[in-house]
Design a protein around this motif. Structure first.
Motif, PDB file in Angstrom:
ATOM      1  N   SER A 277       6.381 -16.989   8.904  1.00 10.26           N
ATOM      2  CA  SER A 277       5.740 -17.200   7.589  1.00 10.26           C
ATOM      3  C   SER A 277       6.135 -16.162   6.699  1.00 10.26           C
ATOM      4  CB  SER A 277       4.259 -16.841   7.989  1.00 10.26           C
ATOM      5  OG  SER A 277       4.166 -15.544   8.525  1.00 10.26           O
ATOM      6  N   GLU A 278       5.651 -16.781   5.744  1.00  8.97           N
ATOM      7  CA  GLU A 278       6.270 -15.733   4.324  1.00  8.97           C
ATOM      8  C   GLU A 278       5.571 -14.591   4.573  1.00  8.97           C
ATOM      9  OE1 GLU A 278       5.206 -15.411  -0.576  1.00  8.97           O
ATOM     10  OE2 GLU A 278       4.408 -17.118   0.726  1.00  8.97           O
ATOM     11  N   HIS A 279       4.341 -14.169   5.153  1.00  9.83           N
ATOM     12  CA  HIS A 279       3.953 -13.063   5.412  1.00  9.83           C
ATOM     13  C   HIS A 279       4.425 -12.219   6.233  1.00  9.83           C
ATOM     14  CE1 HIS A 279       1.063 -10.396   7.719  1.00  9.83           C
ATOM     15  NE2 HIS A 279       0.598  -9.992   6.458  1.00  9.83           N
ATOM     16  N   ASP A 280       4.939 -12.791   7.375  1.00  6.70           N
ATOM     17  CA  ASP A 280       5.746 -12.064   8.339  1.00  6.70           C
ATOM     18  C   ASP A 280       7.065 -11.657   7.997  1.00  6.70           C
ATOM     19  OD1 ASP A 280       3.651 -12.326  10.154  1.00  6.70           O
ATOM     20  OD2 ASP A 280       4.724 -13.921  11.482  1.00  6.70           O
ATOM     21  N   ALA A 281       7.839 -12.648   6.973  1.00  7.57           N
ATOM     22  CA  ALA A 281       9.216 -12.169   6.572  1.00  7.57           C
ATOM     23  C   ALA A 281       8.915 -10.987   5.459  1.00  7.57           C
ATOM     24  CB  ALA A 281       9.717 -13.374   5.949  1.00  7.57           C
ATOM     25  N   LYS A 282       8.006 -10.936   4.609  1.00  4.16           N
ATOM     26  CA  LYS A 282       7.739  -9.971   3.821  1.00  4.16           C
ATOM     27  C   LYS A 282       7.326  -8.749   4.487  1.00  4.16           C
ATOM     28  CE  LYS A 282       6.101 -12.306  -0.544  1.00  4.16           C
ATOM     29  NZ  LYS A 282       4.908 -12.311  -1.197  1.00  4.16           N
ATOM     30  N   LYS A 283       6.621  -8.547   5.625  1.00  2.00           N
ATOM     31  CA  LYS A 283       6.042  -7.474   6.367  1.00  2.00           C
ATOM     32  C   LYS A 283       7.469  -6.941   7.265  1.00  2.00           C
ATOM     33  CE  LYS A 283       3.294  -5.956  10.548  1.00  2.00           C
ATOM     34  NZ  LYS A 283       2.307  -6.570  11.522  1.00  2.00           N
ATOM     35  N   ALA A 284       8.309  -7.746   7.554  1.00  2.00           N
ATOM     36  CA  ALA A 284       9.595  -7.369   8.417  1.00  2.00           C
ATOM     37  C   ALA A 284      10.219  -6.574   7.499  1.00  2.00           C
ATOM     38  CB  ALA A 284      10.270  -8.466   9.006  1.00  2.00           C
ATOM     39  N   GLY A 285      10.458  -7.020   5.913  1.00  2.00           N
ATOM     40  CA  GLY A 285      11.446  -6.321   5.024  1.00  2.00           C
ATOM     41  C   GLY A 285      10.816  -5.293   4.186  1.00  2.00           C
ATOM     42  N   ALA A 286       9.454  -4.920   4.532  1.00  2.00           N
ATOM     43  CA  ALA A 286       8.624  -4.125   3.668  1.00  2.00           C
ATOM     44  C   ALA A 286       9.527  -2.835   3.279  1.00  2.00           C
ATOM     45  CB  ALA A 286       7.308  -3.795   4.244  1.00  2.00           C
ATOM     46  N   GLU A 287       9.995  -2.286   4.253  1.00  2.00           N
ATOM     47  CA  GLU A 287      10.646  -1.001   4.018  1.00  2.00           C
ATOM     48  C   GLU A 287      12.146  -1.040   3.726  1.00  2.00           C
ATOM     49  OE1 GLU A 287       8.692   1.913   4.110  1.00  2.00           O
ATOM     50  OE2 GLU A 287       6.844   0.865   5.019  1.00  2.00           O
ATOM     51  N   ILE A 288      12.670  -2.010   3.584  1.00  2.15           N
ATOM     52  CA  ILE A 288      14.096  -2.001   3.455  1.00  2.15           C
ATOM     53  C   ILE A 288      14.683  -2.959   2.364  1.00  2.15           C
ATOM     54  CG2 ILE A 288      14.679  -1.459   5.656  1.00  2.15           C
ATOM     55  CD1 ILE A 288      15.080  -4.379   6.450  1.00  2.15           C
ATOM     56  N   VAL A 289      13.727  -3.870   1.835  1.00  2.07           N
ATOM     57  CA  VAL A 289      14.059  -4.868   0.712  1.00  2.07           C
ATOM     58  C   VAL A 289      13.308  -4.594  -0.323  1.00  2.07           C
ATOM     59  CG1 VAL A 289      14.040  -7.356   0.029  1.00  2.07           C
ATOM     60  CG2 VAL A 289      14.368  -6.769   2.434  1.00  2.07           C
ATOM     61  N   LYS A 290      13.876  -4.065  -1.515  1.00  3.19           N
ATOM     62  CA  LYS A 290      13.191  -3.782  -2.850  1.00  3.19           C
ATOM     63  C   LYS A 290      12.065  -4.910  -3.039  1.00  3.19           C
ATOM     64  CE  LYS A 290      15.759  -1.936  -5.985  1.00  3.19           C
ATOM     65  NZ  LYS A 290      15.184  -0.588  -5.960  1.00  3.19           N
ATOM     66  N   GLN A 291      10.765  -4.216  -3.295  1.00  4.32           N
ATOM     67  CA  GLN A 291       9.643  -5.062  -3.534  1.00  4.32           C
ATOM     68  C   GLN A 291       9.092  -5.040  -5.078  1.00  4.32           C
ATOM     69  OE1 GLN A 291       8.019  -6.484  -0.710  1.00  4.32           O
ATOM     70  NE2 GLN A 291       9.821  -5.885   0.208  1.00  4.32           N
ATOM     71  N   THR A 292       9.027  -6.257  -5.496  1.00  2.00           N
ATOM     72  CA  THR A 292       8.633  -6.393  -7.069  1.00  2.00           C
ATOM     73  C   THR A 292       7.553  -7.129  -7.135  1.00  2.00           C
ATOM     74  OG1 THR A 292      10.275  -8.097  -7.371  1.00  2.00           O
ATOM     75  CG2 THR A 292      11.139  -5.793  -7.877  1.00  2.00           C
ATOM     76  N   ASP A 293       7.039  -7.378  -8.186  1.00  5.24           N
ATOM     77  CA  ASP A 293       5.895  -8.094  -8.513  1.00  5.24           C
ATOM     78  C   ASP A 293       6.183  -9.832  -8.424  1.00  5.24           C
ATOM     79  OD1 ASP A 293       3.986  -6.107  -8.583  1.00  5.24           O
ATOM     80  OD2 ASP A 293       4.175  -6.000 -10.902  1.00  5.24           O
ATOM     81  N   ASN A 294       7.526 -10.078  -8.803  1.00  2.24           N
ATOM     82  CA  ASN A 294       8.131 -11.262  -8.936  1.00  2.24           C
ATOM     83  C   ASN A 294       9.434 -11.214  -8.266  1.00  2.24           C
ATOM     84  OD1 ASN A 294       8.128 -14.227  -9.544  1.00  2.24           O
ATOM     85  ND2 ASN A 294       9.103 -13.644 -11.590  1.00  2.24           N
ATOM     86  N   ALA A 295       9.168 -11.026  -6.928  1.00  2.00           N
ATOM     87  CA  ALA A 295      10.307 -11.242  -6.210  1.00  2.00           C
ATOM     88  C   ALA A 295      11.256 -12.354  -5.992  1.00  2.00           C
ATOM     89  CB  ALA A 295      10.151 -10.281  -4.907  1.00  2.00           C
ATOM     90  N   PRO A 296      12.828 -12.038  -5.819  1.00  2.00           N
ATOM     91  CA  PRO A 296      13.277 -13.363  -5.645  1.00  2.00           C
ATOM     92  C   PRO A 296      13.134 -13.846  -4.251  1.00  2.00           C
ATOM     93  CG  PRO A 296      14.966 -11.587  -5.824  1.00  2.00           C
ATOM     94  CD  PRO A 296      13.449 -11.288  -6.220  1.00  2.00           C
ATOM     95  N   LEU A 297      13.616 -15.051  -3.886  1.00  2.00           N
ATOM     96  CA  LEU A 297      13.295 -15.722  -2.749  1.00  2.00           C
ATOM     97  C   LEU A 297      14.168 -15.076  -1.649  1.00  2.00           C
ATOM     98  CD1 LEU A 297      11.933 -18.035  -0.845  1.00  2.00           C
ATOM     99  CD2 LEU A 297      13.643 -19.369  -1.471  1.00  2.00           C
ATOM    100  N   SER A 298      15.382 -14.370  -2.209  1.00  2.00           N
ATOM    101  CA  SER A 298      16.523 -13.802  -1.300  1.00  2.00           C
ATOM    102  C   SER A 298      15.759 -12.911  -0.510  1.00  2.00           C
ATOM    103  CB  SER A 298      17.630 -13.353  -2.092  1.00  2.00           C
ATOM    104  OG  SER A 298      17.007 -12.342  -2.978  1.00  2.00           O
ATOM    105  N   GLY A 299      14.751 -12.169  -0.892  1.00  2.00           N
ATOM    106  CA  GLY A 299      14.346 -10.889  -0.121  1.00  2.00           C
ATOM    107  C   GLY A 299      13.578 -11.336   1.015  1.00  2.00           C
ATOM    108  N   LEU A 300      13.330 -12.668   1.197  1.00  2.00           N
ATOM    109  CA  LEU A 300      12.522 -13.260   2.490  1.00  2.00           C
ATOM    110  C   LEU A 300      13.578 -13.685   3.505  1.00  2.00           C
ATOM    111  CD1 LEU A 300       9.823 -15.569   0.922  1.00  2.00           C
ATOM    112  CD2 LEU A 300       9.595 -13.153   1.926  1.00  2.00           C
ATOM    113  N   LEU A 301      14.796 -13.844   3.197  1.00  2.00           N
ATOM    114  CA  LEU A 301      16.001 -14.381   3.649  1.00  2.00           C
ATOM    115  C   LEU A 301      16.622 -13.027   4.420  1.00  2.00           C
ATOM    116  CD1 LEU A 301      17.860 -17.124   1.558  1.00  2.00           C
ATOM    117  CD2 LEU A 301      16.421 -17.646   3.702  1.00  2.00           C
TER     118      LEU A 301
END
Length: 458
Positions: free
Chosen positions: A204-228
């Protein structure tokens, strides 16, 4: 390990796997003073060593002494903050195998002394007989938002390759079992891409965001690449064919995701080894974007001394102390890999004897009791760090190709054009307004504009 069959007190143990050693050249004193080994060697040499014209050969089993297995596993675990599924690695070590571990880094910011923390741990993996893969994650670096364009990331991957291989060699461990892999060398294959699609369909989108929360740059309008990004990092465990992944505790959420996600595609679960997050020189995280908080691996000895001298270290306070953390996770284990684990603090200026430490607990104790002060440990850290960096800098100095890659990977920022400020005319010495001739009145009522100065009276 399997139990050995029962035997009489005089019969040598049955050997399951053997190593032939030259008694005089390669047998360590540690084996001679092990009672079990000494008895075995004595019995064997009495029966086999009567020929004085030959070198006496001994058949010694590694299985006869569990200390080797224990020491290897202890070295793998040393200084880790957390170790998930450690039984996976222990099983490989117990069987005399070589655990396969990988560490990945996105090739973005310039490597600095903060990289010495994972590098020293990886050197310990190599010393413990592990097979180590370093993943230069160029595609990850491109996927992470606001990092660097793809062409620049490729140059930086090459810079990382030179730096990491030289850094590990500088510690003094064999790099025979070191393998450096570029992520794009396999992450664009049809099989890998298909697995990315499969995992994207069950995560899920939620799980992908959670997994990368500490290592992927988080922004208000993040690109889809952050989920990959987290999906790729999880799949890397399978495609690099490893037993474990190594990283910092900031990646814990992603490591937990890997334990859950890989079995969903029919792949086996891996172990995960985590380093603690070590504070920088000013107590916070050592960052490549903040030049005052980090020491570059190519900084001159004078620059290193200057930065360490400015480092924040409150007397008698050991918590979040970047200097003590650097001793614990870099300098002490590095000296151990070179042969003798110790940290020396010279006190000649005060007319006192040199302090020699072999463990961090004693250093903390003396620091709390004000026996060790920031003024004493800073020169000692400077000395040992410069000694660690010297072979890296020497290699860089003698490698023209590495120097050229450095210029392409981290070009100097463009010089800003100096804007000339328009100060106006209302200040002393400012620009003067053009002088106009006064109007000349003619015989008529209306004054006429003079185009030149009025003639003087005759």
């Amino acid at each position: 390990m399997r139990d050995r069959p029962r035997r009489s007190s005089f019969a040598p143990p049955k050997l399951e796997s053997t190593v032939v050693l030259d008694l005089w050249n390669t047998l360590s004193l540690g084996h001679l003073f092990n009672p079990l080994t000494f008895f075995f060697l004595s019995a064997h040499t009495r029966g086999q060593g009567r020929d004085e014209g030959r070198n006496r050969k001994l058949v010694v089993t590694m299985a006869a002494d569990n200390s080797n297995v224990k020491e290897r596993f202890a070295l793998i675990k040393e200084n880790l903050a957390e170790f998930l599924n450690e039984e996976i690695i222990k099983k490989v070590v117990d069987e005399g195998g070589h655990p396969k571990i990988y560490w990945g880094t996105a090739t973005t910011g310039r490597p600095h002394c903060g990289y010495l923390v994972p590098a020293i741990k990886m050197a310990q993996f190599l010393a413990a007989g592990c097979e180590l893969t370093v993943l230069l994650a160029d595609i990850h670096g491109f996927l992470d938002n606001l990092k660097a364009p793809l062409e620049l990331v490729m140059h930086r991957a090459e810079f990382y390759r030179y730096t990491i291989s030289t850094l590990l060699g500088a510690v003094g461990v064999s790099t025979e079992k070191l393998k450096i892999v570029l992520g794009s060398s396999y992450q664009k294959s049809a099989e890998y891409v298909m697995d990315v699609y499969k995992m994207a369909s069950i995560i899920s989108e939620h799980d992908a965001k959670k997994a990368g929360a500490e290592i992927v740059k988080q922004t208000d309008n993040a690109p889809l690449s952050g989920l990959l990004y987290p999906i790729l990092q999880v799949l890397d465990e399978q495609y690099l064919d490893v037993d474990a992944q190594f990283g910092g505790v900031d990646q814990r959420k992603l490591f937990i995701a890997a334990k859950e996600w890989l079995p969903k595609l029919g792949y086996k679960e891996r172990a995960h080894l985590m380093n603690p997050m070590v504070p920088g020189l000013h107590g916070g995280k050592m960052s490549s974007s903040d030049p005052d908080s980090k020491i570059d691996l190519l900084d001159s000895p004078e620059t290193v001394a200057k930065k360490i001298k400015k480092a924040h270290a409150a007397p008698q306070v050991t918590e979040d102390n970047g200097l003590l953390a650097f001793i614990e996770y870099v300098l002490l284990p590095a000296s151990g890999l070179r042969g003798k684990k110790e940290f020396k603090v010279e006190r000649e200026r005060d007319g006192l004897e040199t302090l020699v430490y072999e463990d961090i607990e004693k250093i903390r104790e003396d620091y709390k009791n004000d026996i060790l002060t920031p003024q004493l440990i800073k020169p000692a850290i400077t000395r040992d760090l410069n000694a660690l960096l010297a072979p890296i800098q020497e290699a860089f100095k003698n490698n023209k190709e590495w120097q050229e890659i450095a210029e392409k990977a981290y070009p100097p920022p463009p010089k800003k054009e100096k804007k000339v400020k328009n100060k106006g005319t209302r200040y002393p010495g400012g620009g003067k307004a053009e002088e106009k001739a006064l109007p000349v009145r003619t015989n008529g009522d209306a004054p006429a504009e003079a185009t030149e100065a009025a003639p003087s009276a005759q």
